[in-house]
Design a protein around this motif. Structure first.
Motif, PDB file in Angstrom:
ATOM      1  N   PHE B  12       0.853  -1.204   0.000  1.00 21.29           N
ATOM      2  CA  PHE B  12       0.000   0.000   0.000  1.00 21.29           C
ATOM      3  C   PHE B  12       0.881   1.243   0.000  1.00 21.29           C
ATOM      4  CE2 PHE B  12      -3.718  -2.442   0.502  1.00 21.29           C
ATOM      5  CZ  PHE B  12      -3.442  -3.452   1.409  1.00 21.29           C
ATOM      6  N   VAL B  13       1.492   1.524  -1.116  1.00 23.48           N
ATOM      7  CA  VAL B  13       2.393   2.670  -1.192  1.00 23.48           C
ATOM      8  C   VAL B  13       1.607   3.895  -1.645  1.00 23.48           C
ATOM      9  CG1 VAL B  13       4.436   1.285  -1.609  1.00 23.48           C
ATOM     10  CG2 VAL B  13       3.065   2.040  -3.547  1.00 23.48           C
ATOM     11  N   LEU B  14       2.051   5.054  -1.183  1.00 23.37           N
ATOM     12  CA  LEU B  14       1.303   6.277  -1.507  1.00 23.37           C
ATOM     13  C   LEU B  14       2.189   7.486  -1.303  1.00 23.37           C
ATOM     14  CD1 LEU B  14      -1.276   7.971  -1.977  1.00 23.37           C
ATOM     15  CD2 LEU B  14      -1.901   7.554   0.372  1.00 23.37           C
ATOM     16  N   SER B  21       2.398   9.873   3.330  1.00 20.48           N
ATOM     17  CA  SER B  21       1.946   8.615   3.925  1.00 20.48           C
ATOM     18  C   SER B  21       3.140   7.882   4.531  1.00 20.48           C
ATOM     19  CB  SER B  21       1.223   7.754   2.898  1.00 20.48           C
ATOM     20  OG  SER B  21       2.023   6.705   2.433  1.00 20.48           O
ATOM     21  N   GLY B  54       2.132  -7.057  -7.108  1.00 18.32           N
ATOM     22  CA  GLY B  54       1.647  -7.235  -5.742  1.00 18.32           C
ATOM     23  C   GLY B  54       1.343  -5.928  -5.048  1.00 18.32           C
ATOM     24  N   THR B  55       1.792  -4.820  -5.616  1.00 18.09           N
ATOM     25  CA  THR B  55       1.447  -3.518  -5.012  1.00 18.09           C
ATOM     26  C   THR B  55       0.079  -3.074  -5.532  1.00 18.09           C
ATOM     27  OG1 THR B  55       2.625  -2.396  -6.794  1.00 18.09           O
ATOM     28  CG2 THR B  55       3.835  -2.752  -4.747  1.00 18.09           C
ATOM     29  N   TYR B  56      -0.578  -2.279  -4.736  1.00 16.43           N
ATOM     30  CA  TYR B  56      -1.906  -1.802  -5.092  1.00 16.43           C
ATOM     31  C   TYR B  56      -1.804  -0.424  -5.752  1.00 16.43           C
ATOM     32  CZ  TYR B  56      -4.278  -5.518  -2.536  1.00 16.43           C
ATOM     33  OH  TYR B  56      -4.749  -6.727  -2.130  1.00 16.43           O
ATOM     34  N   SER B  57      -1.783  -0.465  -7.114  1.00 14.21           N
ATOM     35  CA  SER B  57      -1.793   0.783  -7.899  1.00 14.21           C
ATOM     36  C   SER B  57      -0.848   1.842  -7.360  1.00 14.21           C
ATOM     37  CB  SER B  57      -3.198   1.387  -7.942  1.00 14.21           C
ATOM     38  OG  SER B  57      -4.042   0.610  -8.710  1.00 14.21           O
ATOM     39  N   PRO B  58       0.457   1.604  -7.436  1.00 12.41           N
ATOM     40  CA  PRO B  58       1.378   2.663  -6.998  1.00 12.41           C
ATOM     41  C   PRO B  58       1.109   3.946  -7.782  1.00 12.41           C
ATOM     42  CG  PRO B  58       2.541   0.973  -8.254  1.00 12.41           C
ATOM     43  CD  PRO B  58       1.164   0.473  -8.040  1.00 12.41           C
TER      44      PRO B  58
END
Lengths: 352, 113
Positions: B12-14, B21, B54-58
């Motif tokens: 969950f990168v942001l 974040s 595996g990341t959620y929409s960087p």
């Protein structure tokens, strides 16, 4: 036994109230509830809409009147008896202003929402459900629970935060509840960019402020509305370095400078969307607004929409009409409200 | 050497900075990407694979600050990393459009002065 009629029952209630009032006045004890409870009562407009000039003026006058209290620690009642229709972006702006007013504790002892009373009229039923769904009652500390049954209400959700608090990506993903593959969600990436824009540019440094968002998740369509009460896109561009300001002004307001007028707010929005120049002025920043437009541009099916209201300006682009529309209004909304509507289906998983 | 962003850092990168974040581009660059590239430069490792699956929409802010940011950081240390990006660093991501976006951030950062 003789049956008591409604008229007699109401008379008995009035008599009972007058008796209690006399006793309270004569007792000399302080009243737990003032006889006239509300210091001020204001009526919400019939239509909550930002697009039509008249509706917008009426809405903005109403929102301004919330903060026009004449005495400190005022008890304010907001009456929704006459409200018939609400559009999401206007309602989100109301929620943002309401929360802002509630946070001004020194100005208001209490703010209460009076929902429409007639549960049998469908329009009023819908307004009651909307007010509950968007959290208006809970913001005001009212324990009113109206289940959302209307299909135009049930799929909406609300999220909010502070601009000086880091975002939680997982919470945003849960909020969007992308039933499709969240890992490749265009909407998730675009919403994150929109919220980052608010964190970076909406408010002056170190002043803080809030952000609010609605999401409508239904079948193969997603609608997101994001709002802040900051200085607006025109304000943030004017705050930027002289070089950045000149860059946008020279690109987007040649006509304005030719006629010796200041650039319009809609022109500033257009410049930010088209050229992506951030308030920091650095070339590798400012990806947010162009990305929003790119999402809509890349969708081939009709129904996609990007609408940006900022201060007095409005910028709208749809996938039906590729040419953007601009409008400037008389009154400023005092912030920015961005609306996306995106049709999503497995055959149209748009690449950003 | 492989950096799996979702497992080694967070799915969950942001955003760019810690103010955006907890799991942000600058933090990822400093803790994972920059040390890995320095290992390449010192010869401790031959190649680097950065796996974003595996990341959620960087978001673009995260990607630009991570990949563009590491190039800018290396330039501050007078290190030209253009050869590394051509020959020894591979970005692995099933999303072709976002992978293309990352490559554009790398190109922009390499060509900037």
């Amino acid at each position: 036994m003789k049956k008591v009629t409604t008229k007699q029952r109401n008379w008995q209630r009035r008599q009972s109230f007058r008796k209690r009032k006399r006793q309270r006045l004569n007792s000399g004890k302080p009243s737990t509830q003032p006889l006239t409870w509300w210091s001020r009562s204001i009526n919400a407009p019939r239509v909550f809409d930002l697009r039509d000039e008249n509706n917008r003026s009426e809405l903005l006058d109403f929102l301004d009147s919330i903060l026009q209290n004449e005495q400190p620690a005022e008890r304010l009642r907001i009456n929704f008896q006459y409200t018939e229709r609400v559009i999401a972006d206007a309602m989100l702006l109301f929620i943002a202003r309401l929360e802002q007013a509630i946070n001004m504790k020194h100005r208001f002892a209490t703010i209460k929402i009076a929902p429409p009373k007639n549960k049998n009229i469908r329009k009023q039923q819908r307004i009651r459900q909307v007010l509950c769904k968007v959290g208006a009652f809970s913001l005001c500390g009212q324990n009113i629970n109206i289940p959302a049954k209307d299909k135009t209400v049930v799929y909406w959700r609300k999220l909010s935060g502070r601009a000086n608090t880091p975002l939680d990506a997982k919470a945003i993903l849960d909020f969007l509840e992308d039933g499709l593959n969240g890992k490749q969600s265009i909407l998730f990436a675009a919403v994150k960019e929109a919220l980052l824009n608010i964190l970076h540019h909406a408010y002056e440094k170190n002043t803080g402020g809030g952000w609010w968002a609605f999401v409508h998740v239904k079948d193969e369509e997603r609608t997101i509305v994001v709002c802040d009460l900051g200085m607006g896109i025109p304000g943030s561009i004017n705050q930027a370095s002289t070089e950045v300001q000149k860059q946008i002004l020279s690109r987007t307001s040649r006509i304005a400078s030719r006629f010796g007028r200041e650039p319009l707010d809609s022109e500033m929005i257009r410049g930010s969307v088209k050229y992506g120049v951030s308030g920091t002025g650095r070339a590798h920043r400012g990806k947010g607004l162009p990305k929003m437009k790119q999402v809509v541009d890349s969708i081939s099916t009709p129904g996609a929409l990007l609408s940006i209201h900022s201060n007095k300006g409005c910028y709208t682009i749809t996938s039906d009409q590729r040419k953007p529309e601009f409008q400037d209004y008389t009154n400023s909304i005092g912030g920015t409200v961005v609306t996306w509507r995106i049709p999503i289906n497995t055959n149209n998983m748009v690449e950003i | 050497m492989t950096i799996n962003v979702a497992k080694d850092y967070s799915p969950f990168v942001l955003g760019r900075f810690p103010t955006d974040s907890l799991y942000n581009g600058h933090d990822f660059m400093e803790k994972h990407l920059l040390p890995a590239i320095k290992k390449l430069l010192s010869g401790d490792e031959d190649t680097l694979l950065v796996d974003l699956n595996g990341t959620y929409s960087p978001d673009p802010s995260f990607l630009e600050e991570a990949f563009g940011g590491v190039i800018r950081q290396l330039r501050k240390e007078n290190i030209d990393s253009s050869a590394l990006w051509r020959e020894r660093i591979v970005i692995e991501y099933n999303e072709a459009a976002q992978k293309k976006e990352i490559m554009s951030y790398i190109r922009e950062a390499l060509s900037a002065r």
